[in-house]
Scaffold this motif. Structure first.
Motif, short mmCIF file in Angstrom:
data_model
loop_
_atom_site.label_atom_id
_atom_site.label_comp_id
_atom_site.label_asym_id
_atom_site.label_seq_id
_atom_site.Cartn_x
_atom_site.Cartn_y
_atom_site.Cartn_z
N THR A 70 35.27 100.47 96.23
CA THR A 70 36.07 100.54 95.14
C THR A 70 35.76 100.99 93.99
OG1 THR A 70 35.40 98.28 94.51
CG2 THR A 70 37.02 98.19 96.32
N ASP A 71 36.45 101.40 92.91
CA ASP A 71 35.85 101.77 91.65
C ASP A 71 34.86 100.72 91.23
OD1 ASP A 71 37.40 103.78 91.84
OD2 ASP A 71 38.97 103.04 90.25
N PHE A 72 34.85 99.58 91.27
CA PHE A 72 33.87 98.52 90.64
C PHE A 72 32.71 98.78 91.55
CE2 PHE A 72 31.71 94.39 90.47
CZ PHE A 72 31.39 94.56 89.37
N GLN A 73 32.75 98.76 92.80
CA GLN A 73 31.49 98.84 93.64
C GLN A 73 30.69 100.14 93.30
OE1 GLN A 73 33.68 98.81 97.47
NE2 GLN A 73 32.93 96.54 97.92
N LYS A 74 31.48 101.11 93.24
CA LYS A 74 30.67 102.48 92.81
C LYS A 74 30.26 102.20 91.50
CE LYS A 74 33.68 105.29 95.99
NZ LYS A 74 34.83 106.64 95.56
N LYS A 75 30.68 101.67 90.42
CA LYS A 75 30.19 101.58 89.35
C LYS A 75 28.86 100.52 89.34
CE LYS A 75 31.39 99.75 84.45
NZ LYS A 75 32.17 99.01 83.74
N VAL A 76 28.83 99.64 90.39
CA VAL A 76 27.62 98.76 90.60
C VAL A 76 26.44 99.89 91.32
CG1 VAL A 76 26.67 97.02 91.96
CG2 VAL A 76 28.91 96.64 90.66
N TRP A 77 26.93 100.71 92.17
CA TRP A 77 26.08 101.48 92.85
C TRP A 77 25.46 102.50 92.13
CZ3 TRP A 77 30.15 102.32 97.34
CH2 TRP A 77 30.27 100.80 97.98
N GLU A 78 26.25 102.95 91.06
CA GLU A 78 25.57 103.90 89.89
C GLU A 78 24.57 103.36 89.37
OE1 GLU A 78 29.02 105.51 88.03
OE2 GLU A 78 29.66 106.45 89.60
N LYS A 113 27.28 95.17 99.45
CA LYS A 113 28.40 96.00 100.20
C LYS A 113 27.59 97.55 100.08
CE LYS A 113 32.34 93.31 100.49
NZ LYS A 113 31.97 91.93 99.74
N ASN A 114 26.62 97.82 99.53
CA ASN A 114 26.07 99.21 99.40
C ASN A 114 25.88 99.71 100.83
OD1 ASN A 114 24.50 101.62 98.84
ND2 ASN A 114 22.65 100.35 98.35
N PRO A 115 26.46 101.05 100.99
CA PRO A 115 26.49 101.63 102.21
C PRO A 115 25.24 102.60 102.58
CG PRO A 115 27.90 102.53 101.06
CD PRO A 115 27.44 101.66 100.21
N ILE A 116 24.63 102.66 101.25
CA ILE A 116 23.45 103.69 101.40
C ILE A 116 22.09 103.15 101.00
CG2 ILE A 116 22.66 106.02 100.41
CD1 ILE A 116 25.51 106.82 100.19
N SER A 117 21.59 102.32 101.97
CA SER A 117 20.26 101.48 101.63
C SER A 117 19.17 102.72 101.09
CB SER A 117 19.91 100.91 102.88
OG SER A 117 20.76 100.01 103.30
N ILE A 118 18.10 102.16 100.61
CA ILE A 118 17.00 102.66 100.03
C ILE A 118 17.44 103.67 99.11
CG2 ILE A 118 14.87 103.97 100.52
CD1 ILE A 118 15.15 102.61 103.58
N ILE A 120 20.20 104.11 97.39
CA ILE A 120 20.77 103.31 96.38
C ILE A 120 20.21 102.29 96.51
CG2 ILE A 120 22.94 102.41 95.36
CD1 ILE A 120 24.62 104.56 96.49
N PRO A 121 19.16 101.96 95.39
CA PRO A 121 18.26 100.86 95.70
C PRO A 121 18.51 99.50 95.46
CG PRO A 121 17.83 101.94 93.71
CD PRO A 121 18.85 102.73 94.12
N CYS A 122 19.48 98.84 96.35
CA CYS A 122 19.97 97.46 96.19
C CYS A 122 18.72 96.52 96.60
CB CYS A 122 21.13 97.25 97.23
SG CYS A 122 20.95 97.54 98.97
#
Length: 158
Positions: A70-78, A113-118, A120-122
């Motif tokens: 979602t747009d919010f998820q992408k904002k968090v991932w950024e 829900k970050n799909p790109i581990s490491i 995108i360093p969640c």
């Protein structure tokens, strides 16, 4: 969508992507997966940069990413990508940086829900008390990654 499996110090990683960019880097805890001998062209940069990271030669990734969310998820991932190597942030700090202290739970959910581990360093997000909180790859991997990135590695006394 192309797929490759690479072996790393924290276990098997599944990479998926295409010409639009890297869509996912996920931990795989299965026994019958074959390590990719030939990495698809679309995933070579990602595999190479991940290997450089684990060799201690890379602290930042320079890849075209295309995670679905979602747009919010992408904002968090950024926002996650703004946390420097060797640093951590807690969920409240993340919510504050997103502009609303009340979105702490939503930010934590998006982080999970970050799909790109490491890349995108969640794993760099911790509890307000400094504790290691949930990690889709398992807390043992989160601990390993944070220790690996730590600017002051623990020294043995003997």
């Amino acid at each position: 969508m192309k797929t490759a499996y690479i072996n790393t110090p924290v276990g098997l990683l599944e990479l998926k992507g295409d010409a639009e960019g890297l869509a996912s880097v996920l931990f795989k805890d299965v026994e019958n997966v074959v390590i990719s001998e030939k990495i698809p062209t679309e995933l070579r940069d990602a595999a190479s940069q991940l290997w450089e990271y684990f060799e201690g030669k890379r602290k930042e990734f320079n890849l075209k990413l295309s995670p679905e969310g979602t747009d919010f998820q992408k904002k968090v991932w950024e926002q996650l990508q703004q946390i420097p190597f060797g640093k951590t942030m807690n969920y409240q700090q993340m919510a504050n940086k997103l502009g609303d202290p009340k979105v702490i739970r939503a930010a934590a959910s998006a982080n999970g829900k970050n799909p790109i581990s490491i890349i995108i360093p969640c794993h760099r997000v911790i509890g307000s008390d400094g504790s290691l909180t949930g990690y889709a790859g398992g807390l043992h991997r989160k601990k390993w990654l944070l220790e690996f990135e730590s600017p002051a590695p623990q020294q043995t006394l003997f």
